[in-house]
Design an enzyme around this catalytic site. Structure first.
Site, short mmCIF file in Angstrom:
data_model
loop_
_atom_site.label_atom_id
_atom_site.label_comp_id
_atom_site.label_asym_id
_atom_site.label_seq_id
_atom_site.Cartn_x
_atom_site.Cartn_y
_atom_site.Cartn_z
N ASP A 212 -2.93 10.34 -2.69
CA ASP A 212 -3.13 9.26 -3.65
C ASP A 212 -3.54 9.78 -5.02
O ASP A 212 -3.38 9.08 -6.02
CB ASP A 212 -4.18 8.28 -3.12
CG ASP A 212 -3.64 7.45 -1.97
OD1 ASP A 212 -3.24 6.29 -2.22
OD2 ASP A 212 -3.59 7.94 -0.84
N ARG B 106 0.86 -1.19 0.00
CA ARG B 106 0.00 0.00 0.00
C ARG B 106 0.89 1.23 0.00
O ARG B 106 2.11 1.15 0.15
CB ARG B 106 -0.93 0.00 1.23
CG ARG B 106 -0.24 -0.39 2.51
CD ARG B 106 -0.71 0.36 3.69
NE ARG B 106 -0.59 1.79 3.55
CZ ARG B 106 0.55 2.45 3.70
NH1 ARG B 106 1.68 1.81 3.94
NH2 ARG B 106 0.58 3.77 3.58
N GLN C 138 -3.29 2.49 9.94
CA GLN C 138 -1.98 2.61 9.30
C GLN C 138 -1.05 3.53 10.09
O GLN C 138 0.16 3.32 10.13
CB GLN C 138 -2.12 3.13 7.87
CG GLN C 138 -2.83 2.17 6.92
CD GLN C 138 -4.31 2.49 6.77
OE1 GLN C 138 -4.94 3.00 7.71
NE2 GLN C 138 -4.88 2.22 5.61
N LYS D 237 -5.94 9.41 2.54
CA LYS D 237 -6.63 8.49 3.46
C LYS D 237 -7.75 9.21 4.21
O LYS D 237 -7.62 10.36 4.61
CB LYS D 237 -5.62 7.91 4.44
CG LYS D 237 -6.20 6.86 5.39
CD LYS D 237 -6.84 5.70 4.65
CE LYS D 237 -5.87 5.02 3.71
NZ LYS D 237 -6.51 3.93 2.92
N ALA E 188 0.56 5.00 -2.36
CA ALA E 188 0.44 5.22 -3.81
C ALA E 188 1.73 4.95 -4.58
O ALA E 188 1.72 4.21 -5.57
CB ALA E 188 -0.07 6.65 -4.08
#
Length: 358
Positions: A248, A52, A207, A259, A54
């Site tokens: 992203d 994970r 995360q 996010k 980008a």
């Protein structure tokens, strides 16, 4: 984890027939490497966030398509890469692209690889595989160089001793080097600077807690983990002098998808006069999206909110969940967007276009 360029994050397996990655779903408890070779395995790794971030997704996509092409052509006696092979590879690229719709680096890297594949039609199979692998390595090396450039530029925006806040994970695990949002922090730490970093936990997949706190702690950075709803409390105390986040996808007008929870942080930062910086490589800029309204937002399973990381469900079984993986931060909340080509400031329609044209 070292902040130097570390190809073990996404690399080619020893036999060259699989992609080797760190399974990020197991961190921080276990550091485990897995090898993936089929389109289904590679798609699943992206979808379940084993890989994970980008930039890292883009690097992984490049290696995945090179491996898939090599395995598809293995054992072929004719040695030619023809139109039928190209169409078959395009189908696999489209399948990989469907794994996560918001991060533009995924589709960008796949299109870059397919552009090379189209130019290879009529070549020998061995040459095609070698060319695709070389392109995947080039994407990775370029990402590492971009991270270093962004880290230098971002470091010029902060001072020794500052309090900083970040959301989600935009460090070495999400890229090929220092990271994006964590780049200035890690580079500054290497040079003897000291920061106090507040890391949002980043619900529902944590995360920030599992990955950002892990990376900063290992790098010797003073990191304090907070719940997502605590950012106002720490900013009101005057403990934060700047916010750093990744992205992203960035629209042409500077609206930024990152996010879920990033826009909340930006709104709080605006209230307390704290500068809000977005760090991303120029490959994350998507000029086909005029505004944030044009950015596709990935929706994920409600079970991630109610069940993941809990021994028992924390909400009634029948309660509906809305679980967008990303939100859009409006450009008027962003102080600057830092790319490897320079720092973009409002009006973003002009400064981002200037970066594109460099």
């Amino acid at each position: 984890m070292a902040t130097e360029f570390h190809p073990e994050n996404v690399s080619l397996a020893q036999d060259g027939r699989a992609v080797r990655i760190i399974d990020q779903t197991l961190l921080p408890g276990r550091l485990r490497f897995i090898e993936l070779s089929t389109p289904e395995e590679c798609h699943d790794a992206i979808a379940r966030l084993a890989v994970r971030g980008a930039p890292a997704i883009g690097v992984f996509a490049g290696f995945s398509l090179a491996v898939i092409a090599g395995n598809m052509l293995q054992g072929r006696r004719d040695g030619a890469f023809g139109e039928a092979d190209l169409h078959a590879l395009q189908d696999r690229a489209d399948y990989l692209a469907s794994s996560r719709p918001t991060a533009v680096n995924l589709s960008w890297a796949l299109e870059r690889m397919m552009g090379l594949a189209r130019r290879c039609v009529g070549s020998r199979c061995g040459d095609v595989r070698a060319a695709l692998l070389a392109e995947a390595h080039a994407i990775q090396q370029e990402d590492a160089a971009m991270c270093k450039s962004m880290a230098e530029l971002g470091l010029g925006l902060i001072e020794d001793g500052w309090g900083l806040i970040t959301h989600c994970n935009a460090g070495p695990l999400a890229t090929s080097c220092y990271g994006t949002a964590l780049g200035p922090i890690l580079l500054g730490t290497e040079r003897g600077m000291r920061f106090r970093v507040f890391a949002d936990e980043t619900r529902p997949l944590l995360q920030g807690a599992r990955l950002t706190a892990y990376e900063l702690d290992r790098a010797g950075v003073d990191v304090t983990l907070i719940c997502d709803g605590m950012s106002s409390a720490v900013m009101r105390q005057g403990w934060v002098q700047a916010c750093f986040v990744g992205a992203d996808r960035v629209a042409a007008n500077g609206d930024t998808a990152n996010k879920i929870g990033t826009s909340n942080l930006a709104i709080v930062a605006k209230r307390y006069g704290v500068p809000f910086y977005v760090m991303c490589p120029s490959s994350t800029l998507d000029f086909s999206c005029k505004t944030g309204d044009d950015i596709p937002i990935e929706l994920r399973r409600g079970e991630e909110i109610k069940q993941m990381f809990f021994s028992e469900p924390v909400a009634p079984e029948g309660v509906a969940c809305y679980n967008p993986s990303f939100d859009v931060t409006d450009n008027d909340l962003i102080t600057a967007i830092v790319t490897e080509k320079g720092i973009c400031r409002p009006p973003f329609t002009e400064s981002l276009a200037a970066v594109r044209d460099r």
